[in-house]
Every structure is written in C-alpha cells, then in structure tokens.
Write a protein that holds these residues in place. Sequence first.
Motif, mmCIF file in Angstrom:
data_model
loop_
_atom_site.group_PDB
_atom_site.id
_atom_site.type_symbol
_atom_site.label_atom_id
_atom_site.label_comp_id
_atom_site.label_asym_id
_atom_site.label_seq_id
_atom_site.Cartn_x
_atom_site.Cartn_y
_atom_site.Cartn_z
ATOM 1 N N ASP A 1 32.114 -4.837 -4.099
ATOM 2 C CA ASP A 1 31.617 -3.549 -4.601
ATOM 3 C C ASP A 1 32.648 -2.955 -5.571
ATOM 4 O O ASP A 1 33.255 -1.915 -5.310
ATOM 5 C CB ASP A 1 31.364 -2.585 -3.427
ATOM 6 N N PHE A 2 32.827 -3.641 -6.698
ATOM 7 C CA PHE A 2 33.777 -3.174 -7.713
ATOM 8 C C PHE A 2 33.404 -1.779 -8.209
ATOM 9 O O PHE A 2 34.278 -0.979 -8.559
ATOM 10 C CB PHE A 2 33.805 -4.157 -8.887
ATOM 11 N N SER A 3 32.127 -1.465 -8.218
ATOM 12 C CA SER A 3 31.654 -0.191 -8.755
ATOM 13 C C SER A 3 32.251 1.018 -8.051
ATOM 14 O O SER A 3 32.364 2.091 -8.634
ATOM 15 C CB SER A 3 30.124 -0.111 -8.683
ATOM 16 N N HIS A 4 32.634 0.861 -6.791
ATOM 17 C CA HIS A 4 33.187 1.981 -6.036
ATOM 18 C C HIS A 4 34.645 1.747 -5.643
ATOM 19 O O HIS A 4 35.128 2.269 -4.632
ATOM 20 C CB HIS A 4 32.316 2.277 -4.813
ATOM 21 N N LEU A 5 35.332 0.984 -6.470
ATOM 22 C CA LEU A 5 36.755 0.716 -6.262
ATOM 23 C C LEU A 5 37.566 2.000 -6.403
ATOM 24 O O LEU A 5 37.322 2.815 -7.295
ATOM 25 C CB LEU A 5 37.235 -0.290 -7.323
ATOM 26 N N THR A 6 38.539 2.175 -5.509
ATOM 27 C CA THR A 6 39.551 3.227 -5.654
ATOM 28 C C THR A 6 40.874 2.674 -5.134
ATOM 29 O O THR A 6 40.899 1.719 -4.356
ATOM 30 C CB THR A 6 39.212 4.503 -4.847
ATOM 31 N N ILE A 7 41.957 3.291 -5.553
ATOM 32 C CA ILE A 7 43.262 2.880 -5.032
ATOM 33 C C ILE A 7 43.346 3.176 -3.545
ATOM 34 O O ILE A 7 43.899 2.385 -2.779
ATOM 35 C CB ILE A 7 44.396 3.571 -5.820
ATOM 36 N N THR A 8 42.775 4.299 -3.122
ATOM 37 C CA THR A 8 42.768 4.637 -1.695
ATOM 38 C C THR A 8 42.084 3.532 -0.887
ATOM 39 O O THR A 8 42.596 3.110 0.157
ATOM 40 C CB THR A 8 42.050 5.984 -1.459
ATOM 41 N N ARG A 9 40.952 3.050 -1.371
ATOM 42 C CA ARG A 9 40.246 1.968 -0.668
ATOM 43 C C ARG A 9 41.104 0.716 -0.610
ATOM 44 O O ARG A 9 41.145 0.021 0.414
ATOM 45 C CB ARG A 9 38.919 1.670 -1.372
ATOM 46 N N GLN A 10 41.807 0.432 -1.698
ATOM 47 C CA GLN A 10 42.662 -0.759 -1.715
ATOM 48 C C GLN A 10 43.787 -0.635 -0.687
ATOM 49 O O GLN A 10 44.077 -1.587 0.044
ATOM 50 C CB GLN A 10 43.252 -0.961 -3.119
ATOM 51 N N ILE A 11 44.425 0.530 -0.636
ATOM 52 C CA ILE A 11 45.525 0.733 0.321
ATOM 53 C C ILE A 11 45.019 0.556 1.751
ATOM 54 O O ILE A 11 45.667 -0.110 2.578
ATOM 55 C CB ILE A 11 46.150 2.131 0.127
ATOM 56 N N GLU A 12 43.870 1.122 2.049
ATOM 57 C CA GLU A 12 43.300 0.990 3.402
ATOM 58 C C GLU A 12 42.979 -0.457 3.728
ATOM 59 O O GLU A 12 43.194 -0.917 4.859
ATOM 60 C CB GLU A 12 42.040 1.862 3.521
ATOM 61 N N GLN A 13 42.475 -1.198 2.719
ATOM 62 C CA GLN A 13 42.145 -2.604 2.940
ATOM 63 C C GLN A 13 43.410 -3.423 3.219
ATOM 64 O O GLN A 13 43.429 -4.278 4.105
ATOM 65 C CB GLN A 13 41.423 -3.168 1.714
ATOM 66 N N VAL A 14 44.458 -3.147 2.457
ATOM 67 C CA VAL A 14 45.723 -3.870 2.651
ATOM 68 C C VAL A 14 46.285 -3.584 4.047
ATOM 69 O O VAL A 14 46.668 -4.504 4.777
ATOM 70 C CB VAL A 14 46.746 -3.474 1.566
ATOM 71 N N ALA A 15 46.317 -2.321 4.416
ATOM 72 C CA ALA A 15 46.887 -1.935 5.716
ATOM 73 C C ALA A 15 46.122 -2.565 6.875
ATOM 74 O O ALA A 15 46.712 -2.904 7.912
ATOM 75 C CB ALA A 15 46.892 -0.413 5.849
#
Length: 211
Positions: free
Chosen positions: A42-56
């Motif tokens: 879901d690239f359309s709703h990408l955010t840095i916050t989402r990325q950080i949560e995914q990494v953690a």
Amino acid sequence: MTNYIYLHGFASSPKSAKAEYFLRRFQSLNISLKLLDLNQGDFSHLTITRQIEQVAAEFPTDETPVTLIGSSLGGLTAAHTSQKYLKVKQLVLLAPAFGFLSHWLPRLGEEQVQRWQEEKYLQVYHYGDKRSLPLHYKFVTDASQYLDEHLQRPIPTLILHGRYDEVIPITASRDYAASRPWVELIELEDDHSLGNVLSEMWKLIQAFCQL
C-alpha cells in the motif's frame, strides 16, 4: 549475535540491486539480513511513522541488539527509529535522506505541491513496481514532523554518501555529521544510487560492524 535489518529507499523495494547485493554478502558470512518491504502492499498510504512502526515490530523480543542499514528514505527512517528505540545499537546509512522534503518538494514545484494538497494524491513513479502509483498528501504532513535536529542520540553511525548525489546532496550528510561526533561520514565517488561502489561499501560495512 546482532539482528540486522535493511530498509530500502523511497519508491523502491527489497528487490533493489543494493538490497539483494547486501543480502548475498551477509549470506556468504552465514549472517541473516532481514529485508523489509516498507511498501506493505500500500505505497499510496506510506508515511515515515508507518515505516518506523513496521521496523520496530521486527525487533527481537529478547535483548538482542539491532543494527539498521537504511538507504535514502530508509536511512532517514532508520535514524528516527534509533532515536525512539534503544534496542538499535548501530546505524549504517546509505545516502540518507536528511532534509528529504526540502530537497524533493522544490523539484515538484509550488504549483504541483499545491495541487497535491488539494487533490490529496500525487502520481509518483515507483521504481520497484516500474509504474506510477498515487501517494497521499499525508506523506508530506507526516514527514514534516521528523526533523534532523531531533536526532541527538549518540549511537555509532556510519554514513556512506556519493559526492555526486543528485537527489540528496552530499552537504546534507556533511552537515549532519559535523555536529555529531559519533557519526563517521565516508564520501564515495558515485551518485545517489551508489551502484558503482557496492564492493567498496561492503568492505566499509564489514569493518564498521566487525563482521
């Protein structure tokens, strides 16, 4: 043992040339390197916050330390993740996207950015999918809160950046490293892709991570 996680760049994927190269190199040493897909389908709703949560969410539940290797926007995400999660003990940042919005938005132009804000979606070419995909304006409003000056945790950091980077200028990493004595910046003879210095980068990463 250390847990190694690789974060690809903006509009890229874990199948990028860099990601796959480092995966093979880690495998040659019988060390696991986890390649995350930050698009999450879901690239359309990408955010840095989402990325950080995914990494953690990928961090080990025990006390195993984590080393994050991030490319471009993945590097910026890695830096902000390490600020929030003490489990991250080392950073390797490849052409990290410090000041990302200040470099990207002017290239789009004021008129296009305003239209994006009004229409909510902008068509962005996705190198992983090899086609244009819509990206919601929330990406911008979310990214605007992740300021470089917030990154003050003294964590051992290796930055590898091309002198001829046309996307994120080398000055972004120079400025970042200048006020942070725990950061080692090595400038390479390449552009943003760093595709011509893969073996050189691998040697530097091996030495830094003591692989």
